[in-house]
Design an enzyme around this catalytic site. Structure first.
Site: not given
Ligand code: NAD
Length: 294
Positions: A52, A96, A119
């Site tokens: 990322k 994450q 997200d």
């Protein structure tokens, strides 16, 4: 059989984003800034966050990673989430997953400001998506929709089977493909570990999305001739043929299913690269206030 080249489409989109960022820079505007919180030293999580960061650099975004050890207190993480919510420099951020057992993932997700939840995991974004309002859509389903769009794969009236009902892949994917939209308007069946006669159900599908996380689960005898097969699965298995000692397998037995499918995504190089690109697209939308006006 046509291979859906997720790597190429992802590179095309990155190029488009890079051009937009260059124009923003030229005009003296604010450069999109994505942050990530990572806890512990899980190999897969480190790899994803690394990818990322690299993708942000490629398109000219700013990126910041906040690292915490495995034994970090939940309060410390919640404080960091709160600080990122309040920081005007950060347009969007991700946490994450998975988190260590003593941290409530749900509590952390719900602490994220939906406006910065690139997200698309926050219940507000999921709920908005379900009723068709502008929302951040979780990166993997959004990436799959983009592939379907760019390959002009017809979904209207088609029978779709999604295998997997996770909140980040299976459920949103089922909703998006059944929505009154294009792509969408499909008749969707969502299967899971308790589904009976899975093979019979999958054999009816014009489009199969395999997102169950079992290496090479979907075999040719389960797939209708001419179906489109989207393979979301990523399982790392040991290999003595690669330098790293590992290789990635999808949920689809590629060689035999490819012979029956009209379109198929490979692993790696299919859905995976699109997931990261969707995160970049969501971050760009966040910085421009496209989903939630600033
Ligand atoms: P998950 O483990 O949360 O969910 C798996 C789902 O599959 C569950 O809903 C379960 O009911 C279903 N399932 C399990 N065994 C089954 C069986 N035998 N028959 C039918 N259904 C079954 O997984 P997830 O987070 O949705 O991820 C799924 C896979 O996709 C994993 O391999 C993951 O690594 C991969 N993934 C890839 C990307 C990407 O960028 N390519 C992104 C997210 C997840």
């Amino acid at each position: 059989m046509k291979i859906i080249d997720g790597k190429k489409i992802a590179n095309d989109i990155k190029e488009e984003i890079a051009q937009e960022v260059a124009a923003i820079r030229e005009a003296g505007g604010k450069i999109p800034h994505l942050a990530a919180i990572i806890v512990g030293h899980d190999g897969a999580s480190e790899t994803y966050v690394g990818h990322k960061e690299k993708a942000c650099n490629q398109v000219g975004f700013n990126s910041t990673v906040f690292r915490f050890e495995d034994d970090v207190a939940e309060d410390t993480l919640l404080r960091r989430v709160h600080d990122l919510n309040e920081d005007p420099e950060i347009d969007g951020f991700i946490v994450q997953l998975p988190m260590p057992k003593h941290i409530s993932e749900q509590k952390i997700i719900e602490a994220i400001d939906p406006k910065k939840d690139v997200d698309g995991f926050h219940p507000i974004n999921l709920g908005r998506m379900v009723i068709g309002l502008p929302a951040y859509i979780s990166a993997t389903p959004a990436g799959i929709m983009e592939l379907i769009k760019r390959y002009n794969i017809e979904t209207l009236g088609k029978d779709v089977v999604v295998i997997g009902r996770s909140n980040i892949v299976g459920k949103p994917m089922s909703i998006l493909l059944g929505q009154k939209a294009n792509p969408g308007n499909a008749t969707v069946t969502m299967c899971h570990s308790r589904t009976k006669n899975l093979k019979e159900v999958v054999l009816r599908a014009d489009i199969v999305v395999a997102a169950l996380g079992r290496a090479e689960f979907l075999t040719a005898d389960m797939v209708k001739e001419g179906a489109t097969v989207i393979d979301v699965g990523i399982t790392r298995v040991k290999s003595d043929k690669t330098k790293s000692g590992w290789k990635l397998l999808g949920d689809v037995k590629f060689d035999e299913v490819a012979e029956k499918a009209e379109y198929i995504t490979p692993v790696p190089g299919g859905v995976g690269p699109m997931t990261i690109v969707s995160l970049l697209q969501n971050t760009l939308k966040a910085s421009k206030g496209e989903i939630y006006p600033k």
